[in-house]
Design a protein around this motif. Structure first.
Motif, PDB file in Angstrom:
ATOM      1  N   GLY A 176     -19.996   7.606 -55.231  1.00  0.00           N
ATOM      2  CA  GLY A 176     -19.397   6.415 -55.839  1.00  0.00           C
ATOM      3  C   GLY A 176     -18.443   5.720 -54.885  1.00  0.00           C
ATOM      4  N   LEU A 177     -17.506   4.956 -55.437  1.00  0.00           N
ATOM      5  CA  LEU A 177     -16.542   4.196 -54.638  1.00  0.00           C
ATOM      6  C   LEU A 177     -15.195   4.921 -54.592  1.00  0.00           C
ATOM      7  CD1 LEU A 177     -17.421   0.677 -56.115  1.00  0.00           C
ATOM      8  CD2 LEU A 177     -18.296   1.742 -54.018  1.00  0.00           C
ATOM      9  N   TYR A 178     -14.289   4.401 -53.771  1.00  0.00           N
ATOM     10  CA  TYR A 178     -12.960   5.004 -53.617  1.00  0.00           C
ATOM     11  C   TYR A 178     -11.868   3.981 -53.864  1.00  0.00           C
ATOM     12  CZ  TYR A 178     -15.155   8.997 -51.294  1.00  0.00           C
ATOM     13  OH  TYR A 178     -15.904  10.089 -50.994  1.00  0.00           O
ATOM     14  N   HIS A 179     -10.673   4.517 -54.112  1.00  0.00           N
ATOM     15  CA  HIS A 179      -9.472   3.685 -54.082  1.00  0.00           C
ATOM     16  C   HIS A 179      -8.348   4.538 -53.496  1.00  0.00           C
ATOM     17  CE1 HIS A 179      -7.151   0.141 -55.260  1.00  0.00           C
ATOM     18  NE2 HIS A 179      -6.156   0.990 -55.452  1.00  0.00           N
ATOM     19  N   VAL A 180      -7.766   4.060 -52.400  1.00  0.00           N
ATOM     20  CA  VAL A 180      -6.740   4.841 -51.698  1.00  0.00           C
ATOM     21  C   VAL A 180      -5.353   4.346 -52.099  1.00  0.00           C
ATOM     22  CG1 VAL A 180      -5.874   5.597 -49.452  1.00  0.00           C
ATOM     23  CG2 VAL A 180      -8.323   5.161 -49.763  1.00  0.00           C
ATOM     24  N   LEU A 181      -4.538   5.228 -52.660  1.00  0.00           N
ATOM     25  CA  LEU A 181      -3.205   4.855 -53.142  1.00  0.00           C
ATOM     26  C   LEU A 181      -2.198   4.696 -51.998  1.00  0.00           C
ATOM     27  CD1 LEU A 181      -2.936   7.351 -56.133  1.00  0.00           C
ATOM     28  CD2 LEU A 181      -3.352   4.880 -56.257  1.00  0.00           C
ATOM     29  N   HIS A 182      -2.414   5.422 -50.921  1.00  0.00           N
ATOM     30  CA  HIS A 182      -1.458   5.497 -49.810  1.00  0.00           C
ATOM     31  C   HIS A 182      -0.148   6.149 -50.226  1.00  0.00           C
ATOM     32  CE1 HIS A 182      -3.784   3.584 -46.689  1.00  0.00           C
ATOM     33  NE2 HIS A 182      -4.314   2.894 -47.661  1.00  0.00           N
ATOM     34  N   GLY A 183      -0.285   7.336 -50.792  1.00  0.00           N
ATOM     35  CA  GLY A 183       0.901   8.111 -51.144  1.00  0.00           C
ATOM     36  C   GLY A 183       0.822   8.628 -52.566  1.00  0.00           C
ATOM     37  N   ALA A 184       1.913   9.248 -52.976  1.00  0.00           N
ATOM     38  CA  ALA A 184       2.023   9.766 -54.340  1.00  0.00           C
ATOM     39  C   ALA A 184       3.416   9.415 -54.841  1.00  0.00           C
ATOM     40  CB  ALA A 184       1.810  11.276 -54.350  1.00  0.00           C
ATOM     41  N   LEU A 185       3.562   9.353 -56.148  1.00  0.00           N
ATOM     42  CA  LEU A 185       4.876   9.077 -56.726  1.00  0.00           C
ATOM     43  C   LEU A 185       5.846  10.170 -56.307  1.00  0.00           C
ATOM     44  CD1 LEU A 185       3.814   8.105 -60.369  1.00  0.00           C
ATOM     45  CD2 LEU A 185       4.474   6.582 -58.491  1.00  0.00           C
ATOM     46  N   SER A 186       7.030   9.788 -55.885  1.00  0.00           N
ATOM     47  CA  SER A 186       8.034  10.762 -55.490  1.00  0.00           C
ATOM     48  C   SER A 186       9.413  10.140 -55.661  1.00  0.00           C
ATOM     49  CB  SER A 186       7.799  11.195 -54.042  1.00  0.00           C
ATOM     50  OG  SER A 186       8.856  12.017 -53.611  1.00  0.00           O
ATOM     51  N   PRO A 187       9.996  10.297 -56.852  1.00  0.00           N
ATOM     52  CA  PRO A 187      11.304   9.693 -57.107  1.00  0.00           C
ATOM     53  C   PRO A 187      12.335  10.115 -56.066  1.00  0.00           C
ATOM     54  CG  PRO A 187      10.394  10.647 -59.117  1.00  0.00           C
ATOM     55  CD  PRO A 187       9.498  11.065 -58.009  1.00  0.00           C
ATOM     56  N   LEU A 188      12.242  11.378 -55.618  1.00  0.00           N
ATOM     57  CA  LEU A 188      13.211  11.867 -54.644  1.00  0.00           C
ATOM     58  C   LEU A 188      13.136  11.096 -53.335  1.00  0.00           C
ATOM     59  CD1 LEU A 188      13.107  15.746 -55.083  1.00  0.00           C
ATOM     60  CD2 LEU A 188      14.968  14.168 -55.617  1.00  0.00           C
ATOM     61  N   GLN A 189      11.912  10.702 -52.939  1.00  0.00           N
ATOM     62  CA  GLN A 189      11.767   9.933 -51.700  1.00  0.00           C
ATOM     63  C   GLN A 189      11.771   8.433 -51.980  1.00  0.00           C
ATOM     64  OE1 GLN A 189       8.682  11.407 -48.866  1.00  0.00           O
ATOM     65  NE2 GLN A 189       8.514  13.123 -50.275  1.00  0.00           N
ATOM     66  N   GLY A 190      12.074   8.070 -53.231  1.00  0.00           N
ATOM     67  CA  GLY A 190      12.142   6.649 -53.570  1.00  0.00           C
ATOM     68  C   GLY A 190      10.784   5.968 -53.597  1.00  0.00           C
ATOM     69  N   ILE A 191       9.711   6.738 -53.835  1.00  0.00           N
ATOM     70  CA  ILE A 191       8.373   6.136 -53.885  1.00  0.00           C
ATOM     71  C   ILE A 191       7.975   5.965 -55.353  1.00  0.00           C
ATOM     72  CG2 ILE A 191       5.946   6.380 -53.252  1.00  0.00           C
ATOM     73  CD1 ILE A 191       6.876   8.067 -50.877  1.00  0.00           C
ATOM     74  N   GLY A 192       7.944   4.730 -55.811  1.00  0.00           N
ATOM     75  CA  GLY A 192       7.562   4.421 -57.185  1.00  0.00           C
ATOM     76  C   GLY A 192       6.191   3.771 -57.223  1.00  0.00           C
ATOM     77  N   PRO A 193       5.697   3.442 -58.409  1.00  0.00           N
ATOM     78  CA  PRO A 193       4.363   2.851 -58.557  1.00  0.00           C
ATOM     79  C   PRO A 193       4.188   1.593 -57.711  1.00  0.00           C
ATOM     80  CG  PRO A 193       5.301   3.395 -60.697  1.00  0.00           C
ATOM     81  CD  PRO A 193       6.386   3.609 -59.707  1.00  0.00           C
ATOM     82  N   GLU A 194       5.266   0.832 -57.525  1.00  0.00           N
ATOM     83  CA  GLU A 194       5.158  -0.420 -56.780  1.00  0.00           C
ATOM     84  C   GLU A 194       4.925  -0.180 -55.291  1.00  0.00           C
ATOM     85  OE1 GLU A 194       7.722   0.820 -58.212  1.00  0.00           O
ATOM     86  OE2 GLU A 194       9.395   0.917 -56.787  1.00  0.00           O
ATOM     87  N   ASN A 195       5.173   1.066 -54.820  1.00  0.00           N
ATOM     88  CA  ASN A 195       4.932   1.388 -53.415  1.00  0.00           C
ATOM     89  C   ASN A 195       3.495   1.874 -53.172  1.00  0.00           C
ATOM     90  OD1 ASN A 195       8.095   2.656 -53.854  1.00  0.00           O
ATOM     91  ND2 ASN A 195       7.735   0.993 -52.404  1.00  0.00           N
ATOM     92  N   LEU A 196       2.758   2.113 -54.246  1.00  0.00           N
ATOM     93  CA  LEU A 196       1.374   2.579 -54.116  1.00  0.00           C
ATOM     94  C   LEU A 196       0.433   1.436 -54.498  1.00  0.00           C
ATOM     95  CD1 LEU A 196       1.847   6.080 -55.791  1.00  0.00           C
ATOM     96  CD2 LEU A 196       2.097   5.450 -53.386  1.00  0.00           C
ATOM     97  N   ARG A 197      -0.859   1.626 -54.219  1.00  0.00           N
ATOM     98  CA  ARG A 197      -1.828   0.562 -54.499  1.00  0.00           C
ATOM     99  C   ARG A 197      -2.314   0.669 -55.942  1.00  0.00           C
ATOM    100  NH1 ARG A 197      -1.458  -3.393 -50.678  1.00  0.00           N
ATOM    101  NH2 ARG A 197      -1.482  -2.483 -48.576  1.00  0.00           N
ATOM    102  N   ILE A 198      -1.388   0.768 -56.900  1.00  0.00           N
ATOM    103  CA  ILE A 198      -1.743   0.966 -58.297  1.00  0.00           C
ATOM    104  C   ILE A 198      -2.054  -0.368 -58.980  1.00  0.00           C
ATOM    105  CG2 ILE A 198      -0.784   1.660 -60.542  1.00  0.00           C
ATOM    106  CD1 ILE A 198       0.477   4.046 -59.134  1.00  0.00           C
TER     107      ILE A 198
END
Lengths: 199, 199
Positions: B102-124
């Motif tokens: 099938g097809l793919y979708h690459v998020l470029h990371g995972a949610l990590s509140p500790l590292q300040g990575i929220g949904p807006e930092n991923l390709r959600i």
């Protein structure tokens, strides 16, 4: 695998480096992809500049970007002691001790009949020429304590001694911090044979 | 240390790569110095070309040298299954199994509140847009089985399910060739919870 061609290309080139397997090549390539662009450019430039600007010193055959090299140019160094090493990295190792203040001569290898490396493949002719033209009083043979290194050292000593120049070699024995129980037999044997009076 | 400047420069640049300490940087630099010149040039070119030619696919955000990427362009692949992964290397890993078409979708990371990575930092946001415009019937959440990966997977599942799209995730359990005695408790617990009827 579906790597885009530039990615596959870089991984192949990185994979040719020593100790870099496919997994490491992949990890490095991903890292380079995420580097700031200037940093990737700096790495590429450094590789090209190394190959353009580094050459061998025409006197001692160490690596250098000026000829003669900075060590050969340094008139504050002892001009009558010459340390003969196999490789440029050996110069760096000895400089790191800050215990040696003389000159160097880099052979670029060791005698190895099995690999077809004879005296004509090393900078031995150039060494003898230096001994004729420079006021060298002592040659310190600092080849590696391996079969090839020892053979090379003996070969050189045999050529140098008839010139009336003192020929020495690095002491062999226990390394600092060694544990007798875990020291290999050859090293222990050398340490016994070379034992010194406690004064 | 008396390294010529171009040598010191390359060692510094190599030392910035992950897993490359001073000794490895030195070894690599010496190796590059002894490479055929064309090979050193090829390595430098590959680094520059990677940064010039690799970009992200505007549809799936995988690495690519053409846009859309070759996977997105491949009409022989199932167009109704979408596998969501954290990183481009995860796409390569799944492609390596030859089990997914099938097809793919690459998020470029995972949610990590500790590292300040929220949904807006991923390709959600881009994922949700695709689900609205493409005929996707199933989203396979293939984030890593780590705290961050699991949290990201749950977050995505909660967004996708209301759209009436089937949402699945990779099976967890014992890896092939594992030994129960040496398997960590968390994996063993997952394998127990996820046990299946022997048919």
């Amino acid at each position: 695998m579906l790597y885009p061609e530039p990615m596959a290309r870089l991984m192949a080139e990185l994979g040719r480096l020593p100790g870099v397997g496919p997994k490491t090549a992949q990890r490095l390539a991903y890292h380079i992809l995420r580097m700031p662009r200037e940093q990737a450019q700096a790495l590429a430039d450094a590789i090209v500049r190394l190959r353009q600007e580094i050459r061998y010193c025409s006197r001692c055959f160490n690596l250098t970007d000026v000829d003669p090299c900075r060590i050969c140019q340094d008139s504050s160094r002892q001009q009558d002691v010459l340390c003969v090493v196999q490789e440029p990295r050996d110069v760096m190792a000895i400089e790191g001790t800050r215990e040696y203040h003389g000159l160097y001569h880099v052979l670029h290898g060791a005698l190895s009949p099995l690999q077809g490396i004879g005296p004509e493949n090393l900078r031995i002719k150039e060494l003898l020429s230096r001994l004729q033209h420079e006021p060298i009083q002592e040659v310190i043979v600092a080849t590696n304590p391996t079969v090839e290194g020892e053979a090379t050292g003996l070969y050189i000593a045999r050529l140098v001694r008839p010139l009336g120049i003192r020929t020495t070699r690095l002491a062999q024995g226990l390394p600092m911090g060694a544990d007798l129980e875990y020291t290999d037999e050859a090293t222990l044997a050398q340490a016994l044979v070379g034992r010194k009076e406690i004064s």
